[in-house]
Enzyme design. Sequence first.
Site, PDB file in Angstrom:
ATOM      1  N   GLU A 123       0.801  -1.234   0.000  1.00 43.71           N
ATOM      2  CA  GLU A 123       0.000   0.000   0.000  1.00 43.71           C
ATOM      3  C   GLU A 123       0.832   1.283   0.000  1.00 43.71           C
ATOM      4  OE1 GLU A 123      -2.704  -0.405   3.305  1.00 43.71           O
ATOM      5  OE2 GLU A 123      -3.705  -2.128   2.413  1.00 43.71           O
ATOM      6  N   GLU A 125      -6.282 -10.686  -1.271  1.00 44.80           N
ATOM      7  CA  GLU A 125      -7.062 -10.470  -0.031  1.00 44.80           C
ATOM      8  C   GLU A 125      -8.558 -10.395  -0.320  1.00 44.80           C
ATOM      9  OE1 GLU A 125      -5.601  -7.193   2.299  1.00 44.80           O
ATOM     10  OE2 GLU A 125      -3.500  -7.603   1.835  1.00 44.80           O
TER      11      GLU A 125
HETATM   12  C1  XIL Z   1      -6.111  -6.241   8.510  1.00 42.40           C
HETATM   13  C2  XIL Z   1      -6.461  -7.419   9.390  1.00 42.40           C
HETATM   14  O1  XIL Z   1      -7.395  -8.228   8.709  1.00 42.40           O
HETATM   15  C3  XIL Z   1      -7.021  -6.958  10.701  1.00 42.40           C
HETATM   16  O2  XIL Z   1      -7.194  -8.054  11.586  1.00 42.40           O
HETATM   17  C4  XIL Z   1      -6.091  -5.938  11.336  1.00 42.40           C
HETATM   18  O3  XIL Z   1      -6.700  -5.417  12.496  1.00 42.40           O
HETATM   19  C5  XIL Z   1      -5.797  -4.804  10.373  1.00 42.40           C
HETATM   20  O4  XIL Z   1      -5.269  -5.339   9.167  1.00 42.40           O
HETATM   21  N1  XIL Z   1      -5.023  -4.666   3.767  1.00 42.40           N
HETATM   22  C6  XIL Z   1      -3.969  -5.415   4.217  1.00 42.40           C
HETATM   23  C7  XIL Z   1      -4.138  -6.264   5.421  1.00 42.40           C
HETATM   24  O5  XIL Z   1      -2.934  -5.456   3.543  1.00 42.40           O
HETATM   25  O6  XIL Z   1      -2.950  -6.402   6.164  1.00 42.40           O
HETATM   26  C8  XIL Z   1      -5.234  -5.756   6.319  1.00 42.40           C
HETATM   27  O7  XIL Z   1      -5.443  -6.708   7.359  1.00 42.40           O
HETATM   28  C9  XIL Z   1      -6.496  -5.526   5.530  1.00 42.40           C
HETATM   29  C10 XIL Z   1      -6.270  -4.503   4.452  1.00 42.40           C
END
Ligand code: XIL
Length: 418
Positions: free
Chosen positions: A188, A302
Amino acid sequence: MHDGTSSRSRGRNTRREFLKSAAAVAATGLSAALPLGCGGPKAKPNSRATAPTLSQVNGPRSLRAHAAAHGMLVGCAVNPDRLDGDADYARTVADQCSILVPENAMKWAALRLTAQQFDFRKADDVVVFALSHDQKVRGHNLCWHNALPGWFASTVTRGNAAQFLTQHIQTVAGRYAGKMHSWDVVNEAVDVKSGRPDGLRDSPWLELIGPGYLELAFRAARQADPSALLTYNDYGIELDTQEQIDKRGQVMMLVRRLKARGVPIDAVGVQSHLTAGDAPGAGLVHFVRELREMGLQVFITEMDVNDRKLPDSVPERDTAVAKTYRDYLTMMLAEPNVNTVLTWGITDRYTWLNGLAHASRPDGKPERPLPFDYDYSPTPAFFAERDAIDSRRTGAQPGGDPYAPFKPGQGSPRSQYE
Ligand code: XIL
């Protein structure tokens, strides 16, 4: 560093033995080498009369079996505490996935208790589980503006940030070297709203090191683990809204800059946090094809489908969520350089969306964004995902090697970003 000598009641190896045991698992391929307490099929009672039975979705009918038949990998983000404490969860992850990624356990905040100490226990749990179930592992992540430990702000300075980042990557990627499918090296880093011509996010890493931090991270990762596929991972680049078109364009420019400088990057991760009804289109397909011409793979890293804009009716929500899975994955999996799909979780029971203020449902009802519901019954999204895997006609053949070197195809599309 924690010496990790505690043992678990179910007799898992001590962490001290981790590297030895993991190597042994990898070397022998013995999936029974490490007992994990998630035995054979055991259907949970389900109140829905028409609910599919477990035998309709596991073994040869699982996502992982269907993916393997098409030379693909499929999996999800996992939480080591659930793998340890919830047998249904562990069984579902073992049945369905050929690749895992720790949802949080490899982030800085999870590994770096203090500036001097690393705690690898939870991260190791994920790797050991995966290797003992013949699953690949993605690392997530080595460099991100979020999930930085509390001590970071007061300890990391312009004077030492490059060294901190390099040492972190050497230690973490080095620990799992040779065992990882891929690493999200930088997560990101693009944010159009930060207002910079180069599209980079105003982040601690940018402020402390400058734009060169990405190159530094990728080079350190390659050096620490030459066999992992090195990935740039981002969200909000799936749709053809102006905002996402702009961001996707900045991600492409970033990847091009990295490639032009000979920076080792192998893949782009498209996070794919979608909302039911989203209709990704031609822009993303062009993006994927342009990356293919550059020799890069694309991972769906994701995926989940938020149902917060839909009414309460579960069948209505499930239908819309499944359609979004079907349409999106069928489109993406038609591209030969997209051969890996991960959802952000496997069961609605533990979805991160329920904890997100800006994403949870206005009526407060739990979301249904994943292939298995709260009680581990497969949702329509499961069948949509499996059908989309089966729709794959291009790329690797059944039984083929999903890691075969990429071969650029013909018919190069003109870049959208020129
Ligand atoms: C999220 C997790 O799912 C949560 O449990 C945590 O509190 C915050 O992070 N993009 C990403 C992930 O790259 O690492 C994130 O994961 C969700 C969005």
